[in-house]
Each structure stands twice: as structure tokens, then as C-alpha cells.
Scaffold this active site. Structure first.
Site: not given
Length: 281
Positions: A11, A13, A108, A131, A135
Site C-alpha cells: 500500500g 503508506l 480520523d 468505513y 475502523k
């Protein structure tokens, strides 16, 4: 030499993190899912892994025998509950069983943004998107199974000039180049965009601390989606005049800048603002 296992090393990151750790002297094992060819070169090993498979995750962690696991793997869309929530549960359980340090990357998007101030670590999750809900569930699994883990909440990740465009950058660039005319950018959804190398450096630092629980790691500038898009295209030499703004719908988070003061006190890395990185200061 410390050993690091990076989930999601293919990915945006994960790849930056694995490369940075390798260059800093870590022995790095990366796991990849759907894009095995995208993992950075020079890792000690690259392992195909479906984090939805509990037994496979446990086996991968045992085989790698890392000192630290940094969990970056996630997806958007219909597979998000199984990957983001279920997969994180499997990673947290495997890390706890192996007795290794876990750093979990969160977002966030677990907040609704209804508070009139930047968000702090003690604020309760209140997701308004599917989503974000996955998370938030992932964070709950980590806290339950691996209470000594760090949960790093971050924001919109971008590269800027000198990097391939991230997912957050590509729509704005497509509009600026005239390739898309159907895209609008929210004027009242405010986030803390962070440059990918700054975030990767922060994650590696967190890995070497004993920080447990949530830690907010965002860029220094709170920006609306529209203002962020304008910075993105201008930094790459395009005219931002084609970008148009619109109010966010009710099912979007609103004012979600992260208060990253704890991270700034804890870490050496400077969490730059997008205006500095993209030349809009």
C-alpha cells in the site's frame, strides 16, 4: 538489528514505511494482499497474506518472529468489515500471543466531526461512515486483545511533489487536467492531511516507545477538502481554478482536525502542515 513486520507493505503508506525502516537498519518483512508486485525492493521477505484468515495471520507472525508489527493493511468498500475489523482482530490476537509490540494505524474517520474543536485522544469514536465504523471496530479489537499496543490515528495521507500521487491526490489532479468534470470538493469537511514520509517516520518512532492506546498523528494544518485539493494541484504546476466546492452531505464527518500535541511532545519527527510541504504557506 530490530525486526519489523509491516502488514499492507504494497500500500501507499505500507510501502513508504517498509522502505524507510529498511533504510534505517531494520530487518523488514512485508505482507501483501492484492498487489504483491508493489512491495518495495530489498525487504528480508515478502509474504502473501490475507488478513481475513486468522490462522494464516498467526502463522505469519510466528514465522517472521518480529520485534514489532505495524499494521497498515486496510481496504475501502464491501470487504472493509472483514479486512479492517476482522483482519485487525486477527493481527492483534497474533501479536498478543507472540508477545510482540503492535502499532495499529487508525483514522480520523472514526469521528463525526460535530465537536467545535480539534479532536483529542480521549474523544469517543462516533463514526458516520461505514468505513469509519469498521475502523472504530478495529480499534476496539486492538484495545481488548492487545492493550499495550499503540493506536495511531491519522488523517488524509499524501505524497506531494517528488512522490507518486496518493489516492487523496489523484481526483484533484484529474479535475485540474480536465480529465474529470464530475468531482466536487467539500468546503466544510476539515481534516489534518499528513505527508507520507512524516507519517512513516512517526510510526517508526512510536514503535520504539512504550506508548499504549490512541495517539493522534496528523499534519499541522487543518484544511477543508477543497483547500487541500487546491494545494495539491498548485504544487504540481496545475491551475486550481477548475476545482469547485460543495457542502458535505449529512453522512460525512465534518470538523475533524486532530490535536497532535501529544505526538509532537513524544516524537522527534516534525509533523509538517500541507501548506509547508506543498508550497502554499
Amino acid at each position: 538489528m530490530p525486526k519489523l513486520l509491516v502488514t499492507g507493505a504494497s500500500g501507499y503508506l505500507g510501502s513508504a514505511l517498509a522502505s524507510r525502516a529498511r533504510d534505517a537498519g531494520w530487518t523488514v518483512v512485508g505482507t501483501v494482499g492484492a498487489r504483491p508486485g508493489a512491495a518495495p525492493a530489498g525487504l528480508a521477505d515478502v509474504v502473501a497474506l490475507d488478513v481475513r484468515d486468522d490462522a494464516a495471520v498467526a502463522s505469519a507472525v510466528r514465522a517472521a518472529a518480529p520485534d514489532v508489527v505495524i499494521h497498515t493493511a486496510y481496504v475501502q468498500g464491501t470487504d472493509a468489515p472483514a479486512v479492517n475489523a476482522g483482519g485487525t482482530e486477527h493481527v492483534a490476537r497474533a501479536a498478543a500471543d507472540a508477545g510482540v509490540r503492535l502499532v495499529h494505524v487508525s483514522t480520523d474517520a472514526i469521528f463525526d466531526g460535530r465537536l467545535p474543536r480539534p479532536l483529542v485522544e480521549a474523544d469517543a469514536p462516533s463514526p458516520v461512515t461505514a468505513y469509519g465504523a469498521t475502523k472504530a471496530q478495529a480499534e476496539a479489537h486492538v484495545a481488548r486483545l492487545c492493550p499495550d499496543a499503540a493506536i495511531v490515528r491519522t488523517s488524509l495521507i499524501y505524497g506531494g511533489p517528488g512522490h507518486d500521487p496518493a489516492a487523496q491526490e489523484r481526483p484533484a489532479l484529474a479535475v485540474a487536467r480536465g480529465e474529470r468534470t464530475d468531482m466536487m470538493f467539500y468546503t466544510d469537511e476539515v481534516r489534518s492531511p499528513i505527508q507520507v514520509d512524516d507519517l512513516a517516520a512517526a510510526l517508526l518512532e512510536v514503535a520504539t516507545t512504550d506508548w499504549a492506546g490512541p495517539l493522534h498523528v496528523g499534519g499541522a494544518d487543518p484544511l477543508s477538502r477543497l483547500d487541500f485539493a487546491r494545494l495539491i494541484v498548485t504544487a504540481r504546476g496545475h491551475d486550481a481554478s477548475a476545482l469547485r466546492g460543495v457542502a458535505a452531505p449529512v453522512d460525512r464527518p465534518r470538523f475533524c482536525p486532530l490535536d497532535s500535541s501529544r505526538a509532537r511532545d513524544l516524537l522527534r519527527v516534525r509533523l509538517r502542515g500541507a501548506r509547508e510541504v506543498l508550497g502554499g504557506a
